[in-house]
Design a protein around this motif. Structure first.
Motif, PDB file in Angstrom:
ATOM      1  N   ASP A 143     -40.155  -9.147   6.828  1.00  0.00           N
ATOM      2  CA  ASP A 143     -41.094 -10.169   7.292  1.00  0.00           C
ATOM      3  C   ASP A 143     -42.515  -9.711   6.965  1.00  0.00           C
ATOM      4  OD1 ASP A 143     -42.642 -12.046   8.580  1.00  0.00           O
ATOM      5  OD2 ASP A 143     -41.422 -12.084  10.391  1.00  0.00           O
ATOM      6  N   ASP A 149     -45.100 -11.615   6.656  1.00  0.00           N
ATOM      7  CA  ASP A 149     -46.059 -12.308   7.513  1.00  0.00           C
ATOM      8  C   ASP A 149     -46.375 -11.458   8.743  1.00  0.00           C
ATOM      9  OD1 ASP A 149     -46.326 -14.580   5.925  1.00  0.00           O
ATOM     10  OD2 ASP A 149     -44.631 -15.584   6.877  1.00  0.00           O
ATOM     11  N   LYS A 150     -45.351 -10.871   9.315  1.00  0.00           N
ATOM     12  CA  LYS A 150     -45.535 -10.021  10.489  1.00  0.00           C
ATOM     13  C   LYS A 150     -46.305  -8.763  10.127  1.00  0.00           C
ATOM     14  CE  LYS A 150     -42.960  -7.694  14.168  1.00  0.00           C
ATOM     15  NZ  LYS A 150     -41.599  -7.392  14.714  1.00  0.00           N
ATOM     16  N   ILE A 151     -45.983  -8.165   8.987  1.00  0.00           N
ATOM     17  CA  ILE A 151     -46.697  -6.966   8.548  1.00  0.00           C
ATOM     18  C   ILE A 151     -48.176  -7.270   8.353  1.00  0.00           C
ATOM     19  CG2 ILE A 151     -46.978  -5.329   6.637  1.00  0.00           C
ATOM     20  CD1 ILE A 151     -43.958  -5.401   6.267  1.00  0.00           C
ATOM     21  N   LYS A 152     -48.461  -8.420   7.736  1.00  0.00           N
ATOM     22  CA  LYS A 152     -49.855  -8.792   7.494  1.00  0.00           C
ATOM     23  C   LYS A 152     -50.596  -8.995   8.803  1.00  0.00           C
ATOM     24  CE  LYS A 152     -52.636 -11.843   4.595  1.00  0.00           C
ATOM     25  NZ  LYS A 152     -52.598 -12.914   3.578  1.00  0.00           N
ATOM     26  N   GLU A 153     -49.952  -9.628   9.747  1.00  0.00           N
ATOM     27  CA  GLU A 153     -50.562  -9.882  11.044  1.00  0.00           C
ATOM     28  C   GLU A 153     -50.876  -8.572  11.772  1.00  0.00           C
ATOM     29  OE1 GLU A 153     -52.213 -12.153  13.988  1.00  0.00           O
ATOM     30  OE2 GLU A 153     -51.351 -12.916  12.116  1.00  0.00           O
ATOM     31  N   GLU A 154     -49.994  -7.591  11.630  1.00  0.00           N
ATOM     32  CA  GLU A 154     -50.165  -6.329  12.338  1.00  0.00           C
ATOM     33  C   GLU A 154     -51.116  -5.365  11.634  1.00  0.00           C
ATOM     34  OE1 GLU A 154     -46.215  -4.828  12.622  1.00  0.00           O
ATOM     35  OE2 GLU A 154     -45.687  -6.054  14.366  1.00  0.00           O
ATOM     36  N   TYR A 182     -42.564 -14.422   3.247  1.00  0.00           N
ATOM     37  CA  TYR A 182     -44.023 -14.405   3.098  1.00  0.00           C
ATOM     38  C   TYR A 182     -44.514 -15.823   2.869  1.00  0.00           C
ATOM     39  CZ  TYR A 182     -48.641 -12.541   1.980  1.00  0.00           C
ATOM     40  OH  TYR A 182     -49.981 -12.232   2.003  1.00  0.00           O
TER      41      TYR A 182
END
Length: 276
Positions: free
Chosen positions: A262, A264-269, A101
Motif C-alpha cells: 500500500d 498510499d499508506k507509505i506516502k501518508e506516513e 498507489y
C-alpha cells in the motif's frame, strides 16, 4: 498484509526481500518469483536491460572502465544514459502500478519514485563491476535515500544530471559523463535485482543450482545479477516483521498468494505535506 512474529506470510508483487532465515533463496522459497501473479511481463523489462548491457559492453571497447575515464563525455554516452534512466522509470512505474498507489498522473522522484526506498531498501543495495581499474568499482547509486528524513534525502545526483542534460544539453552536456552513466547503470541493475533477484525468466525448466560460487574475482558478499556480468549485494537490514516468513510450497496454490504494498499508506506516513 498478513504479518506474524517472524514476518510476512505472503510475498509482495515485484518485491524481493530477505527470508526469515536470513537468506534470499532457501528451500525453494524464492520460487514466488515464478508465480504468474508476481509480475506482469517481467521478461519485457529483462530483455530491455540485456539490450542495454550489450551496448554498454560495446562502449567498453572504446572507453575503458576505470576511474580515469569518469569525466569522459560523448553523444553515445548521453544516449545510453537517457535510455537507462527511462528504463529505471519504467520499472519504478511498474512497481507502483502493480501494487496499491492512487497517483496515476505525472510522477516524480521526490513525490513518488522515492517511496520505493521504504518498500525495497534500494539504498542498501550495492553493485560491483567485475572489470574496473580504480576505486569506483563498487557503487551505491541510491545511498542518499538512506538519509531520510533529511530535507534533500530524495535527491540522486546521477538522476538529476540525466534530467538536466536531457532538457538542456547545451549547458549540461558535461553532466552526462561516463561516471554518471555507470551510476545510472548500477541503479538499473539494483531495481531489477530488487524485483527479480537474478531470475531471467527463461523458458528453460529450472534445475537444482549448485551451492557456493567460484570465479576469478569471487566475493561471498555479492551475487551474480541478471545478465551474468554485474554483481549485486542485497540488503541485510530488514527487520523481522519486514522479512518474508512463509513456506512457498504450502501457500503457492492458495487464492491470491501474492500480496500488494500500500504505497498510499507509505506516502501518508513518510512524506511531509509539502512533498505530497
Amino acid at each position: 498484509m498478513e504479518i506474524t512474529n517472524c514476518g510476512l506470510l505472503k510475498p509482495f508483487k515485484r518485491t524481493v526481500r530477505q527470508l526469515s532465515d536470513g537468506s534470499y533463496s532457501n528451500s525453494g522459497n524464492s520460487m514466488y518469483l515464478l508465480n504468474k501473479e508476481y509480475a506482469l511481463d517481467p521478461q519485457h523489462y529483462i530483455r530491455a536491460f540485456l539490450l542495454i548491457q550489450e551496448d554498454v559492453f560495446e562502449l567498453f571497447k572504446f572507453v575503458e572502465p576505470c576511474d580515469e575515464n569518469k569525466d569522459t563525455i560523448s553523444l553515445r554516452i548521453q544516449e545510453l544514459l537517457i535510455r537507462i534512466c527511462v528504463e529505471i522509470e519504467a520499472n519504478f512505474t511498474a512497481i507502483l502500478n502493480e501494487n496499491i498507489y492512487s497517483n496515476r498522473d505525472k510522477r516524480s522522484i521526490d513525490k513518488d519514485y522515492c517511496l520505493l526506498e521504504f518498500s525495497h531498501k534500494l539504498s542498501s543495495y550495492s553493485v560491483k563491476f567485475p572489470t574496473w581499474k580504480g576505486l569506483k568499482n563498487i557503487r551505491t547509486p541510491f545511498i542518499n535515500w538512506s538519509t531520510y528524513p533529511n530535507q534533500n534525502w530524495h535527491v540522486l545526483e546521477w538522476y538529476k544530471s540525466y534530467n538536466k542534460s536531457k532538457h538542456d544539453r547545451h549547458n549540461y552536456f558535461v553532466k552526462a559523463n561516463f561516471d554518471t552513466l555507470m551510476d545510472a547503470l548500477s541503479g538499473l541493475v539494483i531495481i531489477l535485482s530488487a524485483q527479480f533477484q537474478n531470475e531471467n525468466y527463461s523458458l528453460q525448466p529450472k534445475g537444482r543450482a549448485l551451492s557456493g560460487g567460484y570465479s576469478y574475482d569471487y566475493d561471498e558478499n555479492y551475487d551474480s545479477a541478471i545478465g551474468g556480468y554485474f554483481c549485486v549485494q542485497y540488503p541485510k537490514n530488514w527487520s523481522n516483521d519486514e522479512m518474508y516468513c512463509f513456506t512457498w510450497s504450502q501457500i503457492k496454490n492458495n487464492e491470491n498468494p501474492i500480496d500488494k504494498i500500500d504505497f498510499d499508506k507509505i506516502k501518508e506516513e513518510k512524506l511531509p505535506k509539502s512533498k505530497k
